[in-house]
Design a protein around this motif. Structure first.
Motif, PDB file in Angstrom:
ATOM      1  N   ILE A 238       0.876  -1.166   0.000  1.00 43.50           N
ATOM      2  CA  ILE A 238       0.000   0.000   0.000  1.00 43.50           C
ATOM      3  C   ILE A 238       0.916   1.220   0.000  1.00 43.50           C
ATOM      4  CG2 ILE A 238      -1.946   1.173   1.076  1.00 43.50           C
ATOM      5  CD1 ILE A 238      -2.452  -1.411   2.679  1.00 43.50           C
ATOM      6  N   ILE A 239       0.844   1.995  -1.052  1.00 46.68           N
ATOM      7  CA  ILE A 239       1.747   3.135  -1.208  1.00 46.68           C
ATOM      8  C   ILE A 239       1.171   4.347  -0.485  1.00 46.68           C
ATOM      9  CG2 ILE A 239       2.885   4.642  -2.878  1.00 46.68           C
ATOM     10  CD1 ILE A 239       2.385   2.355  -4.956  1.00 46.68           C
ATOM     11  N   ARG A 240       2.008   5.026   0.255  1.00 51.64           N
ATOM     12  CA  ARG A 240       1.582   6.224   0.966  1.00 51.64           C
ATOM     13  C   ARG A 240       2.154   7.495   0.324  1.00 51.64           C
ATOM     14  NH1 ARG A 240      -2.350   3.938   2.236  1.00 51.64           N
ATOM     15  NH2 ARG A 240      -2.724   2.867   4.191  1.00 51.64           N
ATOM     16  N   GLN A 241       3.469   7.697   0.402  1.00 50.59           N
ATOM     17  CA  GLN A 241       4.109   8.904  -0.125  1.00 50.59           C
ATOM     18  C   GLN A 241       5.430   8.551  -0.779  1.00 50.59           C
ATOM     19  OE1 GLN A 241       2.739  12.654   0.628  1.00 50.59           O
ATOM     20  NE2 GLN A 241       1.335  11.015   0.039  1.00 50.59           N
ATOM     21  N   ASP A 242       5.920   9.441  -1.670  1.00 51.47           N
ATOM     22  CA  ASP A 242       7.186   9.136  -2.343  1.00 51.47           C
ATOM     23  C   ASP A 242       8.262  10.190  -2.116  1.00 51.47           C
ATOM     24  OD1 ASP A 242       6.266  11.219  -4.070  1.00 51.47           O
ATOM     25  OD2 ASP A 242       7.397  10.347  -5.733  1.00 51.47           O
ATOM     26  N   ASP A 243       7.991  11.224  -1.320  1.00 45.93           N
ATOM     27  CA  ASP A 243       8.984  12.302  -1.246  1.00 45.93           C
ATOM     28  C   ASP A 243       9.198  12.865   0.161  1.00 45.93           C
ATOM     29  OD1 ASP A 243      10.896  14.018  -2.159  1.00 45.93           O
ATOM     30  OD2 ASP A 243       9.527  15.411  -3.117  1.00 45.93           O
ATOM     31  N   VAL A 244       8.136  13.333   0.805  1.00 41.38           N
ATOM     32  CA  VAL A 244       8.285  13.976   2.119  1.00 41.38           C
ATOM     33  C   VAL A 244       7.173  13.525   3.052  1.00 41.38           C
ATOM     34  CG1 VAL A 244       8.124  16.175   3.354  1.00 41.38           C
ATOM     35  CG2 VAL A 244       9.547  16.010   1.309  1.00 41.38           C
ATOM     36  N   VAL A 245       7.564  13.146   4.274  1.00 43.66           N
ATOM     37  CA  VAL A 245       6.605  12.870   5.339  1.00 43.66           C
ATOM     38  C   VAL A 245       6.966  13.726   6.546  1.00 43.66           C
ATOM     39  CG1 VAL A 245       6.150  10.515   4.563  1.00 43.66           C
ATOM     40  CG2 VAL A 245       7.932  10.921   6.269  1.00 43.66           C
ATOM     41  N   LEU A 246       5.962  14.042   7.355  1.00 45.96           N
ATOM     42  CA  LEU A 246       6.151  14.847   8.565  1.00 45.96           C
ATOM     43  C   LEU A 246       5.842  13.967   9.766  1.00 45.96           C
ATOM     44  CD1 LEU A 246       4.277  18.061   7.332  1.00 45.96           C
ATOM     45  CD2 LEU A 246       6.729  17.561   7.141  1.00 45.96           C
ATOM     46  N   MET A 247       6.868  13.628  10.543  1.00 43.71           N
ATOM     47  CA  MET A 247       6.699  12.725  11.678  1.00 43.71           C
ATOM     48  C   MET A 247       6.541  13.505  12.971  1.00 43.71           C
ATOM     49  SD  MET A 247       9.223   9.740  13.226  1.00 43.71           S
ATOM     50  CE  MET A 247       8.974   8.505  11.947  1.00 43.71           C
ATOM     51  N   ASP A 248       5.488  13.178  13.746  1.00 43.52           N
ATOM     52  CA  ASP A 248       5.294  13.849  15.026  1.00 43.52           C
ATOM     53  C   ASP A 248       6.053  13.110  16.123  1.00 43.52           C
ATOM     54  OD1 ASP A 248       3.766  11.649  15.862  1.00 43.52           O
ATOM     55  OD2 ASP A 248       1.845  12.645  15.549  1.00 43.52           O
ATOM     56  N   ARG A 249       5.942  13.583  17.348  1.00 42.09           N
ATOM     57  CA  ARG A 249       6.720  13.027  18.461  1.00 42.09           C
ATOM     58  C   ARG A 249       6.319  11.590  18.796  1.00 42.09           C
ATOM     59  NH1 ARG A 249       9.728  16.543  21.561  1.00 42.09           N
ATOM     60  NH2 ARG A 249       9.605  18.755  20.955  1.00 42.09           N
ATOM     61  N   LYS A 250       5.140  11.173  18.372  1.00 44.58           N
ATOM     62  CA  LYS A 250       4.683   9.807  18.632  1.00 44.58           C
ATOM     63  C   LYS A 250       5.035   8.844  17.505  1.00 44.58           C
ATOM     64  CE  LYS A 250       0.809  11.286  21.541  1.00 44.58           C
ATOM     65  NZ  LYS A 250      -0.669  11.254  21.734  1.00 44.58           N
ATOM     66  N   GLY A 251       5.678   9.352  16.465  1.00 42.72           N
ATOM     67  CA  GLY A 251       6.085   8.502  15.360  1.00 42.72           C
ATOM     68  C   GLY A 251       5.074   8.401  14.238  1.00 42.72           C
ATOM     69  N   PHE A 252       3.974   9.161  14.341  1.00 39.88           N
ATOM     70  CA  PHE A 252       2.969   9.181  13.277  1.00 39.88           C
ATOM     71  C   PHE A 252       3.517   9.980  12.098  1.00 39.88           C
ATOM     72  CE2 PHE A 252      -0.741  10.727  11.005  1.00 39.88           C
ATOM     73  CZ  PHE A 252      -1.630   9.662  11.056  1.00 39.88           C
ATOM     74  N   CYS A 253       3.470   9.390  10.890  1.00 33.17           N
ATOM     75  CA  CYS A 253       4.024  10.044   9.705  1.00 33.17           C
ATOM     76  C   CYS A 253       2.900  10.636   8.863  1.00 33.17           C
ATOM     77  CB  CYS A 253       4.825   9.050   8.877  1.00 33.17           C
ATOM     78  SG  CYS A 253       6.296   8.403   9.709  1.00 33.17           S
ATOM     79  N   HIS A 254       2.763  11.957   8.898  1.00 35.54           N
ATOM     80  CA  HIS A 254       1.760  12.651   8.095  1.00 35.54           C
ATOM     81  C   HIS A 254       2.199  12.685   6.638  1.00 35.54           C
ATOM     82  CE1 HIS A 254      -0.559  14.399  11.489  1.00 35.54           C
ATOM     83  NE2 HIS A 254       0.604  14.348  12.113  1.00 35.54           N
ATOM     84  N   GLY A 255       1.288  12.315   5.747  1.00 37.33           N
ATOM     85  CA  GLY A 255       1.557  12.468   4.329  1.00 37.33           C
ATOM     86  C   GLY A 255       1.378  13.915   3.903  1.00 37.33           C
ATOM     87  N   THR A 256       1.930  14.261   2.765  1.00 40.28           N
ATOM     88  CA  THR A 256       1.907  15.650   2.314  1.00 40.28           C
ATOM     89  C   THR A 256       1.265  15.844   0.945  1.00 40.28           C
ATOM     90  OG1 THR A 256       4.165  15.344   1.465  1.00 40.28           O
ATOM     91  CG2 THR A 256       3.939  16.353   3.653  1.00 40.28           C
TER      92      THR A 256
END
Length: 389
Positions: A238-256
């Motif tokens: 399952i593809i999410r992102q290919d360039d930049v992700v934003l990781m919060d302090r809990k390790g959750f990676c926000h897609g952009t």
């Protein structure tokens, strides 16, 4: 907010245009492929890292980051705004990210002559609600006589001058987002792709593992992110992102982003998922050899070895409506260094931290074609950071 509370004043501004309208405005630059997709050729064919400056006099900078005194930058900006008063501009508003707090209203202004940049950028982000002031603004003037990119991090504004390479528009917003997310949310912006692998364990149990893959532009992030690894049946990707992700302090990676920015050199049917997307009608190709009859030749690098394409996520097999990665169970560093032995190595946590900070890799044609293939170190393989690493 523009530096010094400046306003955009132009002869006219075209707003609220859809993708097909933008394509029509860019038709004079288009060569249509046999797949029905547009292709464009630019004058500048790679990112202008040596001409990129951070404008914030009291902001400490990191390795290789360049600053320009605000007095000098503001003088250039004043000249740009005087120039824009006589121009017809295109304004495009899109949204980066889908999950707060990592959602940003982005606005691009570009001179009408270069509508192809607006057309390509349209596909990289999501629709945004009408109205409201943007979080980030990029003002793109390719015909400016001097090539220079001025990033104002506190204002969230970037001036892209004297280059018509699409990557500058895309990265201008991602650079600002990584800085804003760090300052306001205490998170980290990663120059990395993300995906989920659904695989069976040795015990036969089906499980999902999140991956993030670090790499400099042109080293294979998108290729590895989109590759299906020949998984079939209940197993798959399952593809999410290919360039930049934003990781919060809990390790959750926000897609952009809502699109992929692929490198096309040598692309063939062996990379099935990527090839099918690149040869679809929704792809936008840049600096790829397209013959008079519309035939696309991904092996021909006469124009550049940094041929590119923008592909909407919806056109890529293995994607869905989700762009976030709840947890990264595995981290991969892509070096593309042929002199590192062994070619694949498993790192312990201490080694991984050291490798992240060293950022061992190579220069590519996406960054500096004159040094392509040479050794390079970049913290987090991320040349788009603002501030100390």
């Amino acid at each position: 907010m523009l530096p010094g509370n400046r306003q955009i004043r132009a002869h006219s501004i075209l707003k609220d245009l859809e993708s097909q309208q933008l394509r029509e405005l860019a038709r004079h630059y288009e060569k249509t492929t046999i797949y029905g997709s547009p292709s464009y050729v630019t004058k500048v064919r790679n990112r202008s890292a040596k001409n990129t400056y951070i404008v914030a006099d009291d902001l400490p900078l990191g390795v290789r980051q360049q600053s320009l005194p605000s007095r000098e930058a503001d003088r250039i900006v004043d000249e740009v705004h005087r120039f824009l008063e006589g121009q017809e501009l295109i304004q495009v508003d899109r949204q980066m990210g889908l999950t707060p707090p990592a959602t940003y209203h982005c606005r691009l202004y570009v001179t009408r002559e270069y509508a192809r940049l607006a057309h390509m950028w349209y596909y990289t982000l999501f629709p945004t609600a009408k109205g409201g002031e943007p979080d980030f603004v990029s003002i793109y003037v390719p015909e400016w006589p001097e090539r220079i990119i001025l990033a104002y991090p506190r204002e969230g504004t970037t001036y892209i001058l004297g280059t018509d390479y699409f990557g500058e528009a895309k990265k201008s917003f991602l650079r600002q987002a990584m800085y804003r997310f760090k300052v306001e949310s205490g998170g980290l912006g990663f120059h990395a792709g993300s995906k989920i692998l659904r695989v069976r364990t040795e015990a036969g149990k089906l499980e999902e593992l999140g991956f993030i893959m670090f790499g400099l532009s042109g080293t294979g992030k998108t290729t590895l992110t989109i590759h299906d690894h020949d998984l079939t049946g209940e197993e798959g990707i399952i593809i999410r992102q290919d360039d930049v992700v934003l990781m919060d302090r809990k390790g959750f990676c926000h897609g952009t982003e809502n699109g992929f920015f692929i490198k096309t050199e040598g692309l063939d049917e062996g990379q099935r998922v990527l090839y099918q997307a690149a040869t679809g009608p929704m792809a936008c190709l840049e600096n790829v050899m397209v013959y008079e009859d519309g035939t696309v030749d991904f092996d021909n690098v006469e124009l550049t070895s940094n041929g590119r394409g923008v592909i909407p996520r919806s056109e890529v097999e293995g994607t869905d409506e989700i762009i976030d990665l709840p947890k990264a169970h595995r981290v991969i560093f892509i070096t593309r260094r042929n002199d590192i032995i062994p070619p694949v190595a498993k790192l312990n946590p201490v080694q991984a931290v050291a490798f992240f900070m060293l950022g061992e890799s190579i220069e590519t044609s996406a960054g500096d074609p004159t040094r392509a293939g040479q050794s390079k170190r970049e913290v987090g393989t991320n040349p788009f950071l603002i501030g100390p690493e």
